[in-house]
Design a protein around this motif. Structure first.
Motif, PDB file in Angstrom:
ATOM      1  N   SER A 153       0.829  -1.202   0.000  1.00  0.00           N
ATOM      2  CA  SER A 153       0.000   0.000   0.000  1.00  0.00           C
ATOM      3  C   SER A 153       0.860   1.247   0.000  1.00  0.00           C
ATOM      4  CB  SER A 153      -0.927   0.018   1.216  1.00  0.00           C
ATOM      5  OG  SER A 153      -0.176   0.086   2.409  1.00  0.00           O
ATOM      6  N   HIS A 154       0.259   2.344  -0.406  1.00  0.00           N
ATOM      7  CA  HIS A 154       0.938   3.632  -0.457  1.00  0.00           C
ATOM      8  C   HIS A 154       0.988   4.249   0.941  1.00  0.00           C
ATOM      9  CE1 HIS A 154       2.072   5.623  -4.301  1.00  0.00           C
ATOM     10  NE2 HIS A 154       2.497   6.527  -3.465  1.00  0.00           N
ATOM     11  N   ASP A 155       2.049   4.968   1.232  1.00  0.00           N
ATOM     12  CA  ASP A 155       2.176   5.745   2.474  1.00  0.00           C
ATOM     13  C   ASP A 155       2.001   4.894   3.719  1.00  0.00           C
ATOM     14  OD1 ASP A 155       2.459   7.967   0.836  1.00  0.00           O
ATOM     15  OD2 ASP A 155       0.325   8.446   0.913  1.00  0.00           O
ATOM     16  N   GLN A 156       2.377   3.602   3.634  1.00  0.00           N
ATOM     17  CA  GLN A 156       2.283   2.697   4.790  1.00  0.00           C
ATOM     18  C   GLN A 156       0.860   2.583   5.342  1.00  0.00           C
ATOM     19  OE1 GLN A 156       5.069   0.951   5.498  1.00  0.00           O
ATOM     20  NE2 GLN A 156       5.923   2.089   3.775  1.00  0.00           N
ATOM     21  N   ARG A 157      -0.125   2.886   4.520  1.00  0.00           N
ATOM     22  CA  ARG A 157      -1.515   2.744   4.944  1.00  0.00           C
ATOM     23  C   ARG A 157      -1.833   1.261   5.121  1.00  0.00           C
ATOM     24  NH1 ARG A 157      -5.259   7.204   2.215  1.00  0.00           N
ATOM     25  NH2 ARG A 157      -3.767   8.901   2.022  1.00  0.00           N
ATOM     26  N   PRO A 158      -2.724   0.911   6.041  1.00  0.00           N
ATOM     27  CA  PRO A 158      -3.111  -0.495   6.170  1.00  0.00           C
ATOM     28  C   PRO A 158      -3.820  -0.961   4.904  1.00  0.00           C
ATOM     29  CG  PRO A 158      -4.517   0.912   7.524  1.00  0.00           C
ATOM     30  CD  PRO A 158      -3.399   1.774   7.022  1.00  0.00           C
ATOM     31  N   LEU A 159      -3.616  -2.218   4.546  1.00  0.00           N
ATOM     32  CA  LEU A 159      -4.276  -2.760   3.363  1.00  0.00           C
ATOM     33  C   LEU A 159      -5.783  -2.787   3.588  1.00  0.00           C
ATOM     34  CD1 LEU A 159      -1.858  -5.706   2.583  1.00  0.00           C
ATOM     35  CD2 LEU A 159      -2.153  -3.623   1.235  1.00  0.00           C
ATOM     36  N   PRO A 160      -6.555  -2.370   2.587  1.00  0.00           N
ATOM     37  CA  PRO A 160      -8.013  -2.334   2.767  1.00  0.00           C
ATOM     38  C   PRO A 160      -8.622  -3.724   2.764  1.00  0.00           C
ATOM     39  CG  PRO A 160      -7.437  -1.801   0.502  1.00  0.00           C
ATOM     40  CD  PRO A 160      -6.132  -1.913   1.244  1.00  0.00           C
ATOM     41  N   ALA A 161      -9.710  -3.875   3.522  1.00  0.00           N
ATOM     42  CA  ALA A 161     -10.526  -5.078   3.410  1.00  0.00           C
ATOM     43  C   ALA A 161     -11.387  -4.914   2.166  1.00  0.00           C
ATOM     44  CB  ALA A 161     -11.403  -5.239   4.645  1.00  0.00           C
ATOM     45  N   PRO A 162     -11.329  -5.859   1.218  1.00  0.00           N
ATOM     46  CA  PRO A 162     -12.048  -5.669  -0.047  1.00  0.00           C
ATOM     47  C   PRO A 162     -13.556  -5.576   0.157  1.00  0.00           C
ATOM     48  CG  PRO A 162     -11.247  -7.924   0.136  1.00  0.00           C
ATOM     49  CD  PRO A 162     -10.641  -7.157   1.264  1.00  0.00           C
ATOM     50  N   GLY A 163     -14.156  -4.575  -0.445  1.00  0.00           N
ATOM     51  CA  GLY A 163     -15.596  -4.396  -0.372  1.00  0.00           C
ATOM     52  C   GLY A 163     -16.030  -3.241  -1.251  1.00  0.00           C
ATOM     53  N   GLY A 164     -17.293  -3.235  -1.650  1.00  0.00           N
ATOM     54  CA  GLY A 164     -17.825  -2.155  -2.470  1.00  0.00           C
ATOM     55  C   GLY A 164     -17.335  -2.249  -3.895  1.00  0.00           C
ATOM     56  N   THR A 165     -16.717  -1.176  -4.378  1.00  0.00           N
ATOM     57  CA  THR A 165     -16.182  -1.115  -5.736  1.00  0.00           C
ATOM     58  C   THR A 165     -14.680  -0.891  -5.682  1.00  0.00           C
ATOM     59  OG1 THR A 165     -18.255  -0.199  -6.590  1.00  0.00           O
ATOM     60  CG2 THR A 165     -16.298   0.088  -7.950  1.00  0.00           C
ATOM     61  N   LEU A 166     -13.944  -1.713  -6.419  1.00  0.00           N
ATOM     62  CA  LEU A 166     -12.494  -1.610  -6.504  1.00  0.00           C
ATOM     63  C   LEU A 166     -12.120  -1.352  -7.962  1.00  0.00           C
ATOM     64  CD1 LEU A 166     -11.617  -4.893  -4.533  1.00  0.00           C
ATOM     65  CD2 LEU A 166     -12.185  -2.660  -3.564  1.00  0.00           C
ATOM     66  N   ALA A 167     -11.037  -0.618  -8.180  1.00  0.00           N
ATOM     67  CA  ALA A 167     -10.550  -0.359  -9.533  1.00  0.00           C
ATOM     68  C   ALA A 167      -9.119  -0.850  -9.655  1.00  0.00           C
ATOM     69  CB  ALA A 167     -10.624   1.126  -9.855  1.00  0.00           C
ATOM     70  N   VAL A 168      -8.711  -1.164 -10.882  1.00  0.00           N
ATOM     71  CA  VAL A 168      -7.332  -1.552 -11.141  1.00  0.00           C
ATOM     72  C   VAL A 168      -6.882  -0.900 -12.439  1.00  0.00           C
ATOM     73  CG1 VAL A 168      -8.045  -3.687 -12.322  1.00  0.00           C
ATOM     74  CG2 VAL A 168      -5.724  -3.494 -11.384  1.00  0.00           C
ATOM     75  N   ILE A 169      -5.659  -0.369 -12.432  1.00  0.00           N
ATOM     76  CA  ILE A 169      -5.041   0.154 -13.647  1.00  0.00           C
ATOM     77  C   ILE A 169      -3.710  -0.562 -13.816  1.00  0.00           C
ATOM     78  CG2 ILE A 169      -6.181   2.395 -13.458  1.00  0.00           C
ATOM     79  CD1 ILE A 169      -3.529   3.551 -12.442  1.00  0.00           C
ATOM     80  N   GLY A 170      -3.284  -0.759 -15.056  1.00  0.00           N
ATOM     81  CA  GLY A 170      -2.083  -1.536 -15.268  1.00  0.00           C
ATOM     82  C   GLY A 170      -1.245  -1.054 -16.424  1.00  0.00           C
ATOM     83  N   PRO A 171      -0.241  -0.210 -16.159  1.00  0.00           N
ATOM     84  CA  PRO A 171       0.682   0.166 -17.230  1.00  0.00           C
ATOM     85  C   PRO A 171       1.647  -0.977 -17.538  1.00  0.00           C
ATOM     86  CG  PRO A 171       0.741   1.737 -15.381  1.00  0.00           C
ATOM     87  CD  PRO A 171       0.062   0.493 -14.909  1.00  0.00           C
ATOM     88  N   GLY A 172       1.464  -1.592 -18.687  1.00  0.00           N
ATOM     89  CA  GLY A 172       2.362  -2.630 -19.168  1.00  0.00           C
ATOM     90  C   GLY A 172       2.748  -2.271 -20.583  1.00  0.00           C
ATOM     91  N   THR A 173       2.606  -3.207 -21.513  1.00  0.00           N
ATOM     92  CA  THR A 173       2.809  -2.858 -22.916  1.00  0.00           C
ATOM     93  C   THR A 173       1.825  -1.762 -23.313  1.00  0.00           C
ATOM     94  OG1 THR A 173       3.528  -5.102 -23.407  1.00  0.00           O
ATOM     95  CG2 THR A 173       2.848  -3.750 -25.263  1.00  0.00           C
ATOM     96  N   GLY A 174       0.563  -1.932 -22.896  1.00  0.00           N
ATOM     97  CA  GLY A 174      -0.453  -0.891 -23.021  1.00  0.00           C
ATOM     98  C   GLY A 174      -0.868  -0.424 -21.642  1.00  0.00           C
ATOM     99  N   LEU A 175      -2.065   0.140 -21.547  1.00  0.00           N
ATOM    100  CA  LEU A 175      -2.585   0.598 -20.255  1.00  0.00           C
ATOM    101  C   LEU A 175      -3.980   0.015 -20.070  1.00  0.00           C
ATOM    102  CD1 LEU A 175      -2.390   2.348 -17.694  1.00  0.00           C
ATOM    103  CD2 LEU A 175      -3.326   4.252 -19.031  1.00  0.00           C
ATOM    104  N   GLY A 176      -4.076  -0.975 -19.200  1.00  0.00           N
ATOM    105  CA  GLY A 176      -5.361  -1.605 -18.928  1.00  0.00           C
ATOM    106  C   GLY A 176      -6.072  -0.949 -17.766  1.00  0.00           C
ATOM    107  N   VAL A 177      -7.396  -0.993 -17.800  1.00  0.00           N
ATOM    108  CA  VAL A 177      -8.234  -0.441 -16.729  1.00  0.00           C
ATOM    109  C   VAL A 177      -9.395  -1.400 -16.509  1.00  0.00           C
ATOM    110  CG1 VAL A 177      -9.705   1.472 -15.987  1.00  0.00           C
ATOM    111  CG2 VAL A 177      -7.655   1.945 -17.334  1.00  0.00           C
TER     112      VAL A 177
END
Length: 335
Positions: A134-158
């Motif tokens: 996690s960023h800034d040493q924040r505790p890892l979230p418990a998954p719930g609600g809506t989550l997003a993912v972005i992925g810069p690789g060869t392209g940029l996935g969302v």
């Protein structure tokens, strides 16, 4: 009629795959208590299509497991391509196949084919602390609600995933091709320079493996210097060694622009459960990413700063996470 427990038992073993343009990763679930095991990476160019690659993987697995081996009953392929209908043509690969044809050739009861970012999004509820940072040493979230993912690789996935009473539902799209915006005068000048060559400057145009050389050339030219023609790998390597200040500036700008883009994704999807960063580029940046302006720019949304401040941003450090999402896709289809 078989009971639910018997039907679930008969749906194992299960095969999962994450198929890109260069490599295909395969994994195995022996039973309902198992996580993905026996992960093997095979080069796409070495095989005519997914069925021959699967058979090569299964041949190795049968030798390994011996009498404990049984053919898979269900499978899920996460593919680096849009998925609509039976025919699948992989981006940046010679593989082209019929879902029904491969299902029959492998004698499967069921074959799911989903976009690779659908699978990566579905992995988010199942990822553990060892797979995330996690960023800034924040505790890892418990998954719930809506989550997003972005992925810069060869392209940029969302992608995204939404928790419902019927399970987790993946949201697929082409968010990497949304228009990239500037946050200051320098970025406005940079984007104007890129538009001289590309009428539409998408996020992927700059925030990806194919985009880093474009970003490097434009950023260097905007400062009045002349940039050497470098690959994405060379830019990352030179920045890491401290041998090229222009490459270091490019990666700092990359992280800042990615933060702004990630904030836009969070607002668009209402991803209050977290924004996760996958792909092959960001993990290679190491501490530079966590010391960058990514988080500052993620939150810099004016009146909605407080909204973004409460949303965790988390780096996926596990390169095999999409296999976990493919496994969840089979599980939910089997229910």
């Amino acid at each position: 009629m078989r009971g639910d427990a018997s039907a679930a038992h008969d749906s194992f073993p299960r095969l999962v795959a994450d198929i890109g343009g260069t490599n295909a990763r395969f994994g195995w679930l022996a039973d309902a208590a198992s996580t993905v095991q026996h992960v093997r990476r095979l080069p796409v160019l070495a095989h005519a299509g997914p069925a021959p690659a699967v058979n090569a993987y299964l041949g190795e697995l049968e030798l390994l497991l011996g009498t404990a081996y049984r053919p898979p009953r269900r499978a899920a392929f996460a593919v680096a391509s849009s998925v609509a209908g039976d025919q699948v043509d992989l981006t940046n690969s010679h593989w082209s196949f019929s879902r029904a044809g491969v299902e029959a050739e492998l004698d499967l009861d069921m074959l799911l084919v989903l976009n690779d970012f659908e699978a990566l999004a579905l992995s988010l509820p199942r990822l553990g602390a060892s797979q995330l940072r996690s960023h800034d040493q924040r505790p890892l979230p418990a998954p719930g609600g809506t989550l997003a993912v972005i992925g810069p690789g060869t392209g940029l996935g969302v992608g995204g995933v939404v928790q419902t009473r019927h399970g987790w539902v993946a949201l697929s799209g082409e968010g990497g091709h949304a228009t990239l915006s500037a946050a200051d005068d320098f970025e406005s000048e940079l984007l104007a320079r890129v538009r001289r060559e590309y009428p539409h400057v998408s996020a992927e145009r700059l925030l990806s493996g194919i985009g880093l050389p474009v970003l490097h050339a434009a950023a260097t030219a905007t400062t009045g210097a002349t940039a050497a023609a470098l690959t994405a790998e060379e830019i990352v390597e030179r920045a890491a060694t401290g041998s090229d200040p222009d490459c270091a500036r490019t990666l700092d700008l990359f992280c800042a622009l990615l933060g702004s883009f990630a904030g836009n994704v969070a607002l668009t999807l209402g991803a209050r459960g977290g924004v996760y960063i996958g792909g092959g580029i960001v993990p290679r940046l190491g501490e530079r990413f966590f010391a960058s302006r990514f988080r500052e720019r993620f939150e810099a949304k004016g009146r909605f700063r407080s909204y973004l401040e409460g949303i965790p941003t988390v780096l996926i450090v596990d390169t095999e996470a999409a296999l976990t999402g493919a496994a969840l896709a089979i599980e939910q289809s089997a229910d």
